[in-house]
Scaffold this motif. Structure first.
Motif, PDB file in Angstrom:
ATOM      1  N   UNK A   1      41.292   2.641  18.063  1.00 14.14           N
ATOM      2  CA  UNK A   1      39.950   3.193  17.924  1.00 14.14           C
ATOM      3  C   UNK A   1      39.879   4.564  18.560  1.00 14.14           C
ATOM      4  N   UNK A   2      38.970   5.345  18.038  1.00 14.01           N
ATOM      5  CA  UNK A   2      38.683   6.667  18.576  1.00 14.01           C
ATOM      6  C   UNK A   2      37.205   6.679  18.929  1.00 14.01           C
ATOM      7  N   UNK A   3      36.920   6.502  20.205  1.00 14.10           N
ATOM      8  CA  UNK A   3      35.519   6.403  20.631  1.00 14.10           C
ATOM      9  C   UNK A   3      34.748   7.687  20.331  1.00 14.10           C
ATOM     10  N   UNK A   4      35.411   8.815  20.431  1.00 13.04           N
ATOM     11  CA  UNK A   4      34.739  10.091  20.179  1.00 13.04           C
ATOM     12  C   UNK A   4      34.269  10.199  18.733  1.00 13.04           C
ATOM     13  N   UNK A   5      35.029   9.578  17.827  1.00 14.27           N
ATOM     14  CA  UNK A   5      34.685   9.607  16.402  1.00 14.27           C
ATOM     15  C   UNK A   5      33.962   8.351  15.951  1.00 14.27           C
ATOM     16  N   UNK A   6      33.754   7.416  16.877  1.00 12.49           N
ATOM     17  CA  UNK A   6      33.121   6.133  16.535  1.00 12.49           C
ATOM     18  C   UNK A   6      33.817   5.491  15.345  1.00 12.49           C
ATOM     19  N   UNK A   7      35.124   5.488  15.394  1.00 12.49           N
ATOM     20  CA  UNK A   7      35.921   4.997  14.272  1.00 12.49           C
ATOM     21  C   UNK A   7      37.010   4.058  14.772  1.00 12.49           C
ATOM     22  N   UNK A   8      37.187   3.003  14.020  1.00 10.18           N
ATOM     23  CA  UNK A   8      38.247   2.038  14.269  1.00 10.18           C
ATOM     24  C   UNK A   8      39.215   2.108  13.096  1.00 10.18           C
TER      25      UNK A   8
ATOM     26  N   UNK B   1      40.088   2.872   7.705  1.00 11.58           N
ATOM     27  CA  UNK B   1      39.191   3.402   8.716  1.00 11.58           C
ATOM     28  C   UNK B   1      37.853   2.696   8.628  1.00 11.58           C
ATOM     29  N   UNK B   2      37.186   2.597   9.752  1.00 13.22           N
ATOM     30  CA  UNK B   2      35.850   2.012   9.813  1.00 13.22           C
ATOM     31  C   UNK B   2      34.999   2.926  10.681  1.00 13.22           C
ATOM     32  N   UNK B   3      34.101   3.634  10.044  1.00 11.40           N
ATOM     33  CA  UNK B   3      33.234   4.564  10.759  1.00 11.40           C
ATOM     34  C   UNK B   3      31.920   3.874  11.098  1.00 11.40           C
ATOM     35  N   UNK B   4      31.542   3.966  12.346  1.00 12.13           N
ATOM     36  CA  UNK B   4      30.325   3.323  12.817  1.00 12.13           C
ATOM     37  C   UNK B   4      29.243   4.356  13.094  1.00 12.13           C
ATOM     38  N   UNK B   5      28.026   3.973  12.818  1.00 10.90           N
ATOM     39  CA  UNK B   5      26.885   4.821  13.144  1.00 10.90           C
ATOM     40  C   UNK B   5      25.759   3.935  13.650  1.00 10.90           C
ATOM     41  N   UNK B   6      24.796   4.562  14.252  1.00 13.42           N
ATOM     42  CA  UNK B   6      23.731   3.797  14.877  1.00 13.42           C
ATOM     43  C   UNK B   6      24.077   3.549  16.335  1.00 13.42           C
TER      44      UNK B   6
END
Length: 124
Positions: A71-78, A21-26
């Motif tokens: 990817x899950x745009x709602x979770x900002x995760x790839x 998983x890759x969680x994005x923030x910002x």
């Protein structure tokens, strides 16, 4: 700025599966293309696959048929789902975000932001 944090790596036997998983923030996901790369000891960082902003996927030959990016745009995760893993898949896996498109997405120079990496070890 985009911050990326990978997780899900570990030790797995050959033939097994892992999901990274890759969680994005910002400033997340828009309009960034999200790539996965890997780097084995003593080797250059290499392209694994990418999912574009529009949802198009592309994979390196080494992972075609075995790796799937979503990817899950709602979770900002790839995610990088890996199956039928081989010892040669052993590497540190990185996710990265690019604001540029086109063929450069298979190269590290296209990416502006990188995660810290997660180790995947496949035992024979």
């Amino acid at each position: 700025q985009v911050q990326l944090v990978e997780s899900g790596g570990g030790l797995v036997q050959a033939g097994g599966s892992l999901r990274l998983s890759c969680a994005a923030s910002g400033r997340t996901f828009g309009p960034y293309h999200m790539g996965w790369f890997r780097q084995a000891p003593g080797k250059e960082r290499e392209f694994v696959g990418v999912i574009t902003w529009s949802g198009t996927m592309d994979y390196a030959d080494s992972g075609k048929g075995r790796f799937t990016i979503s990817k899950d745009n709602a979770k900002s995760t790839v995610y990088l789902q890996m199956s039928s893993l081989k010892p040669e898949d052993t590497a540190v896996y990185y996710c990265a975000a690019s604001g540029r498109g086109g063929p450069l997405l298979e190269t590290t120079i296209a990416y502006d932001y990188w995660g810290q990496g997660t180790q995947v070890t496949v035992s024979s």
